[in-house]
Motif scaffolding. Sequence first.
Motif, PDB file in Angstrom:
ATOM      1  N   MET A  83       0.912  -1.055  -0.026  1.00 58.08           N
ATOM      2  CA  MET A  83       0.024   0.005   0.130  1.00 58.08           C
ATOM      3  C   MET A  83       0.790   1.365   0.063  1.00 58.08           C
ATOM      4  O   MET A  83       1.838   1.113   0.333  1.00 58.08           O
ATOM      5  CB  MET A  83      -1.077  -0.131   1.211  1.00 58.08           C
ATOM      6  N   ILE A  84       0.250   2.180  -0.533  1.00 59.49           N
ATOM      7  CA  ILE A  84       1.119   3.402  -0.648  1.00 59.49           C
ATOM      8  C   ILE A  84       0.666   4.651   0.270  1.00 59.49           C
ATOM      9  O   ILE A  84      -0.787   4.701   0.086  1.00 59.49           O
ATOM     10  CB  ILE A  84       1.034   3.909  -2.316  1.00 59.49           C
ATOM     11  N   PRO A  85       1.377   5.558   0.900  1.00 60.60           N
ATOM     12  CA  PRO A  85       1.123   6.515   1.507  1.00 60.60           C
ATOM     13  C   PRO A  85       0.199   7.581   0.772  1.00 60.60           C
ATOM     14  O   PRO A  85       0.532   7.551  -0.522  1.00 60.60           O
ATOM     15  CB  PRO A  85       2.005   7.072   2.256  1.00 60.60           C
ATOM     16  N   LEU A 135       9.413  12.704  10.644  1.00 57.86           N
ATOM     17  CA  LEU A 135       9.717  11.634  10.278  1.00 57.86           C
ATOM     18  C   LEU A 135      11.396  10.933  11.029  1.00 57.86           C
ATOM     19  O   LEU A 135      12.366  11.684  10.766  1.00 57.86           O
ATOM     20  CB  LEU A 135       9.884  11.426   8.584  1.00 57.86           C
ATOM     21  N   ALA A 136      11.370  10.142  12.022  1.00 57.48           N
ATOM     22  CA  ALA A 136      12.609   9.788  12.447  1.00 57.48           C
ATOM     23  C   ALA A 136      12.875   8.460  11.746  1.00 57.48           C
ATOM     24  O   ALA A 136      13.155   8.466  10.497  1.00 57.48           O
ATOM     25  CB  ALA A 136      12.451   9.578  13.947  1.00 57.48           C
ATOM     26  N   ARG A 174      16.655   0.829  11.998  1.00 58.99           N
ATOM     27  CA  ARG A 174      15.983   2.158  11.434  1.00 58.99           C
ATOM     28  C   ARG A 174      15.492   2.815  12.572  1.00 58.99           C
ATOM     29  O   ARG A 174      15.360   4.094  12.661  1.00 58.99           O
ATOM     30  CB  ARG A 174      14.935   2.032  10.286  1.00 58.99           C
ATOM     31  N   LEU A 202       5.780   5.325   9.043  1.00 57.35           N
ATOM     32  CA  LEU A 202       5.358   4.932   7.641  1.00 57.35           C
ATOM     33  C   LEU A 202       4.277   3.783   7.611  1.00 57.35           C
ATOM     34  O   LEU A 202       3.529   3.687   6.738  1.00 57.35           O
ATOM     35  CB  LEU A 202       6.600   4.566   7.005  1.00 57.35           C
ATOM     36  N   PRO A 203       4.614   2.765   8.405  1.00 52.88           N
ATOM     37  CA  PRO A 203       3.305   1.654   8.395  1.00 52.88           C
ATOM     38  C   PRO A 203       1.997   2.020   8.610  1.00 52.88           C
ATOM     39  O   PRO A 203       0.919   1.702   7.873  1.00 52.88           O
ATOM     40  CB  PRO A 203       3.758   0.724   9.485  1.00 52.88           C
ATOM     41  N   SER A 243       4.898  -9.743  15.866  1.00 50.32           N
ATOM     42  CA  SER A 243       5.497  -8.587  15.789  1.00 50.32           C
ATOM     43  C   SER A 243       6.515  -8.395  16.940  1.00 50.32           C
ATOM     44  O   SER A 243       7.589  -7.284  16.535  1.00 50.32           O
ATOM     45  CB  SER A 243       4.248  -7.466  16.085  1.00 50.32           C
ATOM     46  N   GLY A 264      10.801   5.983  11.171  1.00 49.87           N
ATOM     47  CA  GLY A 264       9.754   5.823  10.194  1.00 49.87           C
ATOM     48  C   GLY A 264       8.915   4.625  10.360  1.00 49.87           C
ATOM     49  O   GLY A 264       8.223   4.086   9.693  1.00 49.87           O
ATOM     50  N   HIS A 265       9.440   3.639  11.356  1.00 44.12           N
ATOM     51  CA  HIS A 265       9.025   2.360  11.718  1.00 44.12           C
ATOM     52  C   HIS A 265       7.712   2.291  12.643  1.00 44.12           C
ATOM     53  O   HIS A 265       7.023   1.078  12.557  1.00 44.12           O
ATOM     54  CB  HIS A 265      10.011   1.362  12.027  1.00 44.12           C
ATOM     55  N   LYS A 317       1.058   4.076   5.432  1.00 42.53           N
ATOM     56  CA  LYS A 317       0.608   3.147   4.213  1.00 42.53           C
ATOM     57  C   LYS A 317      -0.863   2.390   4.479  1.00 42.53           C
ATOM     58  O   LYS A 317      -1.329   2.318   3.554  1.00 42.53           O
ATOM     59  CB  LYS A 317       1.619   1.685   4.397  1.00 42.53           C
ATOM     60  N   LEU A 318      -0.965   2.313   5.676  1.00 44.20           N
ATOM     61  CA  LEU A 318      -2.554   1.722   5.869  1.00 44.20           C
ATOM     62  C   LEU A 318      -3.248   3.186   6.094  1.00 44.20           C
ATOM     63  O   LEU A 318      -4.849   2.846   6.205  1.00 44.20           O
ATOM     64  CB  LEU A 318      -2.489   1.106   7.344  1.00 44.20           C
ATOM     65  N   VAL A 343      14.293  -3.672  11.777  1.00 44.17           N
ATOM     66  CA  VAL A 343      13.420  -2.726  12.631  1.00 44.17           C
ATOM     67  C   VAL A 343      14.488  -1.996  13.568  1.00 44.17           C
ATOM     68  O   VAL A 343      14.567  -0.683  13.555  1.00 44.17           O
ATOM     69  CB  VAL A 343      12.618  -3.218  13.447  1.00 44.17           C
TER      70      VAL A 343
END
Lengths: 159, 287
Positions: B1-3, B31-32, B108, B38-39, B190, B34-35, B42-43, B105
Motif C-alpha cells: 500500500m502507498i501513503p 519522520l524519524a 532504522r 510509515l506503516p 510482531s 519511520g517504523h 501505508k494503511l 527494525v
Amino acid sequence: MTTITVTVNGKPYTRDVEPRTLLVHFLRENLNLTGTHIGCDTSQCGACVVHLNGVSVKSCTTLAVQCDGAEVTTIEGLADGAILHPLQEGFWEKHGLQCGYCTPGMIMAAADLLKNNPNPSDDEIRHGLEGNLCRCTGYENIVRAVRYAAEKMNTVNAD
Amino acid sequence: MIPSAFEYFAPASVAEAISLLEQYGDEAKILAGGHSLLPAMKLRLASPGVLIDINKIAELRGVVINGSINIGAMTTWHTIEHHDGLKSACGVLPEVVAQIGDIQVRNRGTLGGALAHADPAADAPAAILALDAQIRTHGPGGERTIAAGDFFTDMLTTSLEPNELITAIIVNKLGAGEGAAYAKFPHPASRYAIVGVAAYVKMNGDKVSACRVAVTGAGPMPTRQGDTEQAMLNSDGSAEAIAKAAEEAGANMDVLGDIHASEDYRRAMVKVYARRALTTAVARARR
Ligand SMILES: Cc1cc2nc3c(=O)[nH]c(=O)nc-3n(C[C@H](O)[C@H](O)[C@H](O)COP(=O)(O)OP(=O)(O)OC[C@H]3O[C@@H](n4cnc5c(N)ncnc54)[C@H](O)[C@@H]3O)c2cc1C
Ligand code: FES
Ligand code: FES
C-alpha cells in the motif's frame, strides 16, 4: 516530484519520484528490479529487505527520497557475474526455498547477519532472521543454507 | 500500500525543523526511523500533509557518556544495542533494545521516535520510566526537560507540544548497589510486548533503599507501579519480599484485553513478569 540519484548495485540512477514513493516501488517500478518482493502491508515479512549504505532495511518502510545520494544493494547485485554469492549457493545446495517468494529478502537479511557475525550458531541464525517470514520451508533448510554460506565464506577468507 | 501524498522536507538543523513545524502546524509530522509512522501512513491510519525528516540532523545522533548518559533522539536501536560504553554504564538499555522487533527494525527505529510515538506495547518507555530518565525537548520557546514520569499521558499521547522536538534522552549511570532488568513476554509475530516489566533496585546494605517498576504492553500507556515499589522499599529483597511486592503489580492500572491476551491473563502476567524483572534487578544490585 523530487529528483533523486541513487546508486543501485553499483550503477547510478537519476529519477523523478513523488516523496511518497517507497524504496521498494522505486526499485521494482522505476528501475525494473523486481527481485525485491512485497509480502505484506505491515512491515513484518522481510520479503523486501535490501541493503542501504551497507545495512539491511525493509525497503517497504523507507522512502525513495530518503535514499538520495545513497548506495543500495538488491538481490540482483549480490552475485559476482556468473558466480553465485555463497548465500545464493547455500540456498540452492541446501534446498532453502520452495516457492522462493521470501528468498531475496531472506538472503539479503542473512548477508547482513553474516557481516556482523561471521560464525553464527543455529540459534543466532534463527534470531537474526526474526524479521523474515517464510510460508513454505519451515525454516530448517534456510538455517542450513545460511550455515553452509557461513562455512564457505570462512574457508574462503582463511585461504 | 502507498501513503497518501505529502510534501517532504529534510532540514539540516533543529532550528530549521522547528520553524517548519511552526509553519505547517497540525499538517506536519516528524519522520524519524519511520517504523511506526510509515506503516501507519501505508494503511492510511495517518495522512500528514507534510513530512519533516530529521535524519539529516547529525547533532541528534549518538551516545555521549560522562557524568550521565546523553542519547540523541535519532540514535538507532542498533547503535544502542551494540554500544560498549552503554553496556557497562547502563546495561539494561542495550538489553531492552535487543528485544525490539528484528534486525531491520533496529537498524532504522530510534529512541526519540519510540518515546514520541508512545505505543502502549513498546519496550523502551518502560525502561525509561524505571530508570527515571529525562527527556530533553526543543520548541519555539527554547529547551525544556521533561521527567519520564510526566511524559506519557495516555494511549499514544505524551506531554510533547505539537511544535516540539525530542532532542535527547538523559539517563543516569548505574553504580554500585544499583541494578535494573527487563522481563518481556513478546508477541510471537510482531515482537511487541504483550506484557513487559522494567525494574530498578538500589540496595543499601541488606535493604532496598530505592525501587522503580514500570509496566508496558498491558494497559493504554506505560505505567509505574507505586504499590509494588512501596512493598519493595526497606525490604531485604529476598524471594519472599519480591513475590509479595509483585502481587501488587497491575492493581492500580487499566489493563486491556485483546485477541492476543485477555485482561485477566495480562493481569496475571504482569505479576509474573514483575517478579522476574525484580529478581534479576535485585541480583544485579547485589553484585
Ligand atoms: C515489524 C515491526 C516490529 C516492531 N517491534 C517492536 C517491538 O518489539 N518493540 C518496540 O518497542 N517497538 C517495536 N516496533 C516499533 C519500532 O521500534 C519503531 O521504530 C519505533 O517505535 C518508532 O521509532 P521511529 O524512529 O521509527 O519513529 P517514526 O515512526 O519515524 O515516528 C513515530 C512518531 O514519533 C514522532 N517523532 C519521531 N521522532 C520524533 C522526535 N525526535 N521528536 C518529536 N516527535 C518525533 C513522529 O512524528 C511519529 O508521530 C516495531 C516496528 C515494526 C515495523
Ligand atoms: S513487504 Fe513485508 S516487510 Fe516489507
Ligand atoms: S519459500 Fe515460499 S515463502 Fe519462503
